[in-house]
Motif scaffolding. Structure first.
Motif, PDB file in Angstrom:
ATOM      1  N   VAL A 225      -2.202   6.701   6.356  1.00  0.00           N
ATOM      2  CA  VAL A 225      -2.932   5.468   6.032  1.00  0.00           C
ATOM      3  C   VAL A 225      -4.410   5.637   6.362  1.00  0.00           C
ATOM      4  O   VAL A 225      -5.290   5.270   5.576  1.00  0.00           O
ATOM      5  CB  VAL A 225      -2.320   4.253   6.784  1.00  0.00           C
ATOM      6  CG1 VAL A 225      -3.191   3.013   6.603  1.00  0.00           C
ATOM      7  CG2 VAL A 225      -0.904   3.979   6.290  1.00  0.00           C
ATOM      8  N   ASN A 226      -4.705   6.228   7.528  1.00  0.00           N
ATOM      9  CA  ASN A 226      -6.109   6.415   7.935  1.00  0.00           C
ATOM     10  C   ASN A 226      -6.855   7.390   7.034  1.00  0.00           C
ATOM     11  O   ASN A 226      -8.074   7.340   6.938  1.00  0.00           O
ATOM     12  CB  ASN A 226      -6.192   6.907   9.389  1.00  0.00           C
ATOM     13  CG  ASN A 226      -5.713   5.851  10.365  1.00  0.00           C
ATOM     14  OD1 ASN A 226      -5.692   4.661  10.027  1.00  0.00           O
ATOM     15  ND2 ASN A 226      -5.291   6.267  11.550  1.00  0.00           N
ATOM     16  N   SER A 227      -6.106   8.302   6.371  1.00  0.00           N
ATOM     17  CA  SER A 227      -6.754   9.302   5.508  1.00  0.00           C
ATOM     18  C   SER A 227      -7.004   8.793   4.091  1.00  0.00           C
ATOM     19  O   SER A 227      -7.596   9.486   3.277  1.00  0.00           O
ATOM     20  CB  SER A 227      -5.895  10.570   5.439  1.00  0.00           C
ATOM     21  OG  SER A 227      -5.679  11.067   6.721  1.00  0.00           O
ATOM     22  N   MET A 228      -6.498   7.591   3.790  1.00  0.00           N
ATOM     23  CA  MET A 228      -6.657   7.069   2.432  1.00  0.00           C
ATOM     24  C   MET A 228      -8.128   6.896   2.066  1.00  0.00           C
ATOM     25  O   MET A 228      -8.582   7.314   1.012  1.00  0.00           O
ATOM     26  CB  MET A 228      -5.926   5.726   2.272  1.00  0.00           C
ATOM     27  CG  MET A 228      -4.433   5.848   2.202  1.00  0.00           C
ATOM     28  SD  MET A 228      -3.866   6.911   0.886  1.00  0.00           S
ATOM     29  CE  MET A 228      -4.238   5.940  -0.547  1.00  0.00           C
ATOM     30  N   ALA A 229      -8.888   6.238   2.923  1.00  0.00           N
ATOM     31  CA  ALA A 229     -10.327   6.033   2.660  1.00  0.00           C
ATOM     32  C   ALA A 229     -11.032   5.909   4.011  1.00  0.00           C
ATOM     33  O   ALA A 229     -11.369   4.802   4.457  1.00  0.00           O
ATOM     34  CB  ALA A 229     -10.529   4.785   1.813  1.00  0.00           C
TER      35      ALA A 229
ATOM     36  N   GLU B 189      -6.680  -2.136   6.840  1.00  0.00           N
ATOM     37  CA  GLU B 189      -5.495  -1.294   7.101  1.00  0.00           C
ATOM     38  C   GLU B 189      -4.324  -1.647   6.180  1.00  0.00           C
ATOM     39  O   GLU B 189      -3.643  -0.770   5.664  1.00  0.00           O
ATOM     40  CB  GLU B 189      -5.054  -1.420   8.569  1.00  0.00           C
ATOM     41  CG  GLU B 189      -5.899  -0.623   9.562  1.00  0.00           C
ATOM     42  CD  GLU B 189      -7.264  -1.252   9.829  1.00  0.00           C
ATOM     43  OE1 GLU B 189      -7.407  -2.471   9.551  1.00  0.00           O
ATOM     44  OE2 GLU B 189      -8.177  -0.544  10.278  1.00  0.00           O
ATOM     45  N   LYS B 190      -4.091  -2.958   6.015  1.00  0.00           N
ATOM     46  CA  LYS B 190      -2.955  -3.391   5.173  1.00  0.00           C
ATOM     47  C   LYS B 190      -3.159  -2.957   3.720  1.00  0.00           C
ATOM     48  O   LYS B 190      -2.221  -2.538   3.044  1.00  0.00           O
ATOM     49  CB  LYS B 190      -2.807  -4.917   5.225  1.00  0.00           C
ATOM     50  CG  LYS B 190      -2.095  -5.407   6.470  1.00  0.00           C
ATOM     51  CD  LYS B 190      -0.583  -5.296   6.286  1.00  0.00           C
ATOM     52  CE  LYS B 190       0.168  -5.731   7.535  1.00  0.00           C
ATOM     53  NZ  LYS B 190       0.973  -4.686   8.125  1.00  0.00           N
TER      54      LYS B 190
ATOM     55  N   GLU C  12      -2.595   0.749   3.397  1.00  0.00           N
ATOM     56  CA  GLU C  12      -1.160   1.033   3.448  1.00  0.00           C
ATOM     57  C   GLU C  12      -0.518   0.750   2.085  1.00  0.00           C
ATOM     58  O   GLU C  12       0.292   1.536   1.591  1.00  0.00           O
ATOM     59  CB  GLU C  12      -0.524   0.150   4.533  1.00  0.00           C
ATOM     60  CG  GLU C  12       0.922   0.470   4.786  1.00  0.00           C
ATOM     61  CD  GLU C  12       1.523  -0.406   5.879  1.00  0.00           C
ATOM     62  OE1 GLU C  12       2.757  -0.445   5.961  1.00  0.00           O
ATOM     63  OE2 GLU C  12       0.770  -1.065   6.636  1.00  0.00           O
ATOM     64  N   ALA C  13      -0.921  -0.382   1.477  1.00  0.00           N
ATOM     65  CA  ALA C  13      -0.377  -0.739   0.157  1.00  0.00           C
ATOM     66  C   ALA C  13      -0.772   0.297  -0.889  1.00  0.00           C
ATOM     67  O   ALA C  13       0.034   0.666  -1.743  1.00  0.00           O
ATOM     68  CB  ALA C  13      -0.886  -2.121  -0.252  1.00  0.00           C
ATOM     69  N   LEU C  14      -2.019   0.810  -0.810  1.00  0.00           N
ATOM     70  CA  LEU C  14      -2.482   1.809  -1.780  1.00  0.00           C
ATOM     71  C   LEU C  14      -1.717   3.120  -1.611  1.00  0.00           C
ATOM     72  O   LEU C  14      -1.413   3.800  -2.598  1.00  0.00           O
ATOM     73  CB  LEU C  14      -3.991   2.048  -1.631  1.00  0.00           C
ATOM     74  CG  LEU C  14      -4.899   0.851  -1.960  1.00  0.00           C
ATOM     75  CD1 LEU C  14      -6.356   1.205  -1.735  1.00  0.00           C
ATOM     76  CD2 LEU C  14      -4.706   0.374  -3.388  1.00  0.00           C
ATOM     77  N   LEU C  15      -1.404   3.469  -0.357  1.00  0.00           N
ATOM     78  CA  LEU C  15      -0.611   4.679  -0.108  1.00  0.00           C
ATOM     79  C   LEU C  15       0.784   4.531  -0.731  1.00  0.00           C
ATOM     80  O   LEU C  15       1.276   5.426  -1.417  1.00  0.00           O
ATOM     81  CB  LEU C  15      -0.499   4.925   1.402  1.00  0.00           C
ATOM     82  CG  LEU C  15       0.426   6.067   1.836  1.00  0.00           C
ATOM     83  CD1 LEU C  15      -0.126   7.415   1.374  1.00  0.00           C
ATOM     84  CD2 LEU C  15       0.637   6.069   3.331  1.00  0.00           C
ATOM     85  N   LEU C  16       1.393   3.354  -0.539  1.00  0.00           N
ATOM     86  CA  LEU C  16       2.728   3.113  -1.095  1.00  0.00           C
ATOM     87  C   LEU C  16       2.683   3.055  -2.621  1.00  0.00           C
ATOM     88  O   LEU C  16       3.619   3.468  -3.299  1.00  0.00           O
ATOM     89  CB  LEU C  16       3.307   1.809  -0.525  1.00  0.00           C
ATOM     90  CG  LEU C  16       3.561   1.827   0.989  1.00  0.00           C
ATOM     91  CD1 LEU C  16       3.969   0.449   1.474  1.00  0.00           C
ATOM     92  CD2 LEU C  16       4.621   2.849   1.362  1.00  0.00           C
ATOM     93  N   GLN C  17       1.557   2.556  -3.151  1.00  0.00           N
ATOM     94  CA  GLN C  17       1.400   2.520  -4.620  1.00  0.00           C
ATOM     95  C   GLN C  17       1.380   3.936  -5.190  1.00  0.00           C
ATOM     96  O   GLN C  17       2.004   4.219  -6.216  1.00  0.00           O
ATOM     97  CB  GLN C  17       0.106   1.787  -4.978  1.00  0.00           C
ATOM     98  CG  GLN C  17      -0.089   1.648  -6.484  1.00  0.00           C
ATOM     99  CD  GLN C  17      -1.447   1.082  -6.848  1.00  0.00           C
ATOM    100  OE1 GLN C  17      -2.435   1.306  -6.152  1.00  0.00           O
ATOM    101  NE2 GLN C  17      -1.516   0.342  -7.924  1.00  0.00           N
TER     102      GLN C  17
END
Length: 539
Positions: free
Chosen positions: A278-282, A289-290, A293-298
């Motif tokens: 999650v922290n590596s997403m952007a 954070e939420k 997390e949603a973008l990672l799951l997407q």
């Protein structure tokens, strides 16, 4: 050093005999009328032949085809030779094709934008002289049909055509992949002619609009005929394809080696692995954070289900970010397009309904009409980021409805009826009705998008920019530190490994819904329905 044709044929026979004889017999037995040769092997066996192939490909390929006909095997007439694995020096960008490259063998990479119908094309015709009975064979290499001008007996014109040889031909248009060009440059296109086995039903699947391909072929010029019927001094360029090879495209085609697999499994077994992902997403964007997390799951995606009655439940999750300007929505969208292999970014007024779904256009190449894929079709099995969704016109937004819900794009125009697959995940961003959220108003009333479109998004995040001293201080410190040392915010997991982690999950994992999860989701749904109008604002 130039080799004469007889010497070339002899050398090619030796090469095929020692390296490809079994493959040749195998292809003949299967009914395939082509042989695929690795250029690197030819180069190792005979560097002179390889150099000759690159400089004079037409004559050299004819010599190989003649060499193959010499083998004592049935069914080797009109057998085609295909090459792959050309050296990197022969790779050329479409924008860099010049007159010096004419009639030489190169390979280009790009995305197929348009594809015409398969049509027969005459390659040679036989004519008989009615006076002396002489039979003349005329090769049809140009765009216009040629007849013999005179016979050996002195007769001019009006010869009888006995028969003609034909091959199937199809025109495609390929465009440079957007990751290979710098910002602000328009991707260039070039016409490609496919013939023979390159338009077989098996090859058809490789060349559907939106596929990323590598094309090995000979650069040729095409005469431009002016309106008066005369030839123009300007010539058009095209590639006469020798081989078409699909390249890495979707999450399902990303190659992962053993070392990377070990690294991926280490992250998966790490108790803080999920947090790191999650922290590596952007990492350069503070907070959210939420949303991250949603973008990672997407990106991970869901499971696509096809039921017995052929009703399909999509596995992709669509997300809408609605927020105040300056809250970092566009930066999130840009970052996600870098992680997804087929990520595309489109924005507001720069998008039309045809550009995002598909269009029917006049085909100049083989005449007639052709289908041109838009962003959602080109990104099938990938992701499209639509920024400034609220700035798009209502007609253009309506074009997205079918693609969002059914993941198909249906076209019925100009005698073309087609349904294109658009298994695309959509991440969209929009501003509230008055540019900023009114902190005292109901959030649902401030999202200025039609309910039919909002219903198709699975998650809607309102992003409010409210003053709060502690948070503002932390954000200011984060942003200023970024400006001071731009490379300080390195992601805990590098972009390449993050991309491969997501690809690994999509390739290998197919989760099942457990009874416990089913109850939990049901409870949440009922609770949300009870809260009535607060459903949207509580998301």
């Amino acid at each position: 050093m130039e080799l004469n044709a007889i010497e070339q044929i002899k050398r090619f026979q030796d090469f095929i005999d020692s390296n490809y004889y079994n493959s040749l017999l195998d292809n003949v037995r299967k009914g395939n009328r082509f042989l695929l040769i690795d250029f690197a092997e030819l180069s190792k066996y005979d560097p002179d032949l390889a150099a000759e192939l690159l400089d004079a490909p037409e004559e050299t390929i004819k010599a190989i085809e003649k060499a193959i006909e010499q083998f004592d095997v049935d069914g080797l007439t009109n057998f085609r030779i295909r090459f792959h694995n050309l050296p990197q020096s022969q790779n050329i960008m479409i924008r860099d094709v010049r007159s010096k490259h004419l009639n030489k063998l190169f390979f280009v990479e790009g995305i197929i934008r348009r594809k015409s119908d398969v049509r027969p094309q005459v390659t040679s015709a036989r004519f008989e002289c009615p006076v002396c009975g002489n039979i003349m064979n005329v090769l049809q290499l140009e765009g216009t049909f040629r007849e013999p001008t005179r016979c050996g007996c002195g007769r001019k014109g009006k010869f009888v055509m006995l028969d003609k040889e034909m091959v199937d031909a199809q025109g495609i248009v390929i465009e440079e992949a957007h990751e290979n060009i710098e910002g602000g440059e328009q991707p260039k296109r070039i016409n490609v002619l496919l013939k023979d086995d390159l338009v077989s039903p098996l090859s058809e699947k490789r060349t559907s609009p939106g596929s990323k391909v590598e094309i090995v072929g000979i650069v040729k010029e095409v005469p431009i005929i002016s309106r008066s019927g005369a030839r123009s001094t300007k010539l058009d360029l095209m590639i006469d394809a020798n081989y078409v090879q699909p390249t890495e495209d979707t999450f399902y085609e990303v190659e992962i080696n053993e070392e990377e697999e070990k690294e991926i499994l280490d992250i998966a077994n790490d108790p803080k692995g999920y947090e790191k992902l999650v922290n590596s997403m952007a990492p350069s964007i503070y907070g959210y954070e939420k949303i991250k997390e949603a973008l990672l799951l997407q990106l991970m995606g869901g499971v696509r289900k096809v039921r017995m009655d052929k009703i399909v439940s999509r596995g992709d999750m669509h997300i809408l970010l609605v927020g105040d300007h300056g809250s970092g929505k566009s930066a999130l969208l840009k970052r996600i397009t870098q992680i997804a292999p087929k990520g595309r970014y489109v924005s507001g007024k720069g998008v039309s309904g045809a550009g995002i779904t598909a269009a029917v256009v006049r085909d100049e190449f083989l005449s007639g009409w052709a289908l041109e894929a838009g962003a959602m079709v080109l990104s099938s099995d990938g992701l499209v980021c639509v920024d400034e969704l609220d700035k798009m016109s209502s007609e253009d937004r309506a074009a997205m409805h079918e693609a969002l819900e059914n993941q198909t794009v249906s076209i019925s125009k100009a005698n073309i009826q087609a349904t294109l697959i658009a298994r695309t995940t959509v991440l969209a961003a929009a501003n509230p009705k008055f540019g900023r959220f009114d902190p005292y108003g109901i959030i649902a009333d401030q999202i200025d998008l039609p309910p039919t479109l909002i219903n198709r998004f699975d998650l809607i995040f309102p992003i409010k920019d409210l003053p709060e001293e502690n948070r503002d201080e932390r954000m200011a410190k984060h942003i200023l530190t970024l400006h001071q040392t731009p490379d300080m915010q390195e992601p805990e997991i590098s972009t390449e490994i993050l991309r491969k982690y997501i690809a690994y999950a999509r390739q290998r994992i197919s989760p099942k819904l457990t009874d416990g999860a089913l109850e939990e989701i049901k409870e949440f749904y009922l609770k949300m329905r009870k809260s009535g109008g607060g459903g949207e604002s509580g998301i």
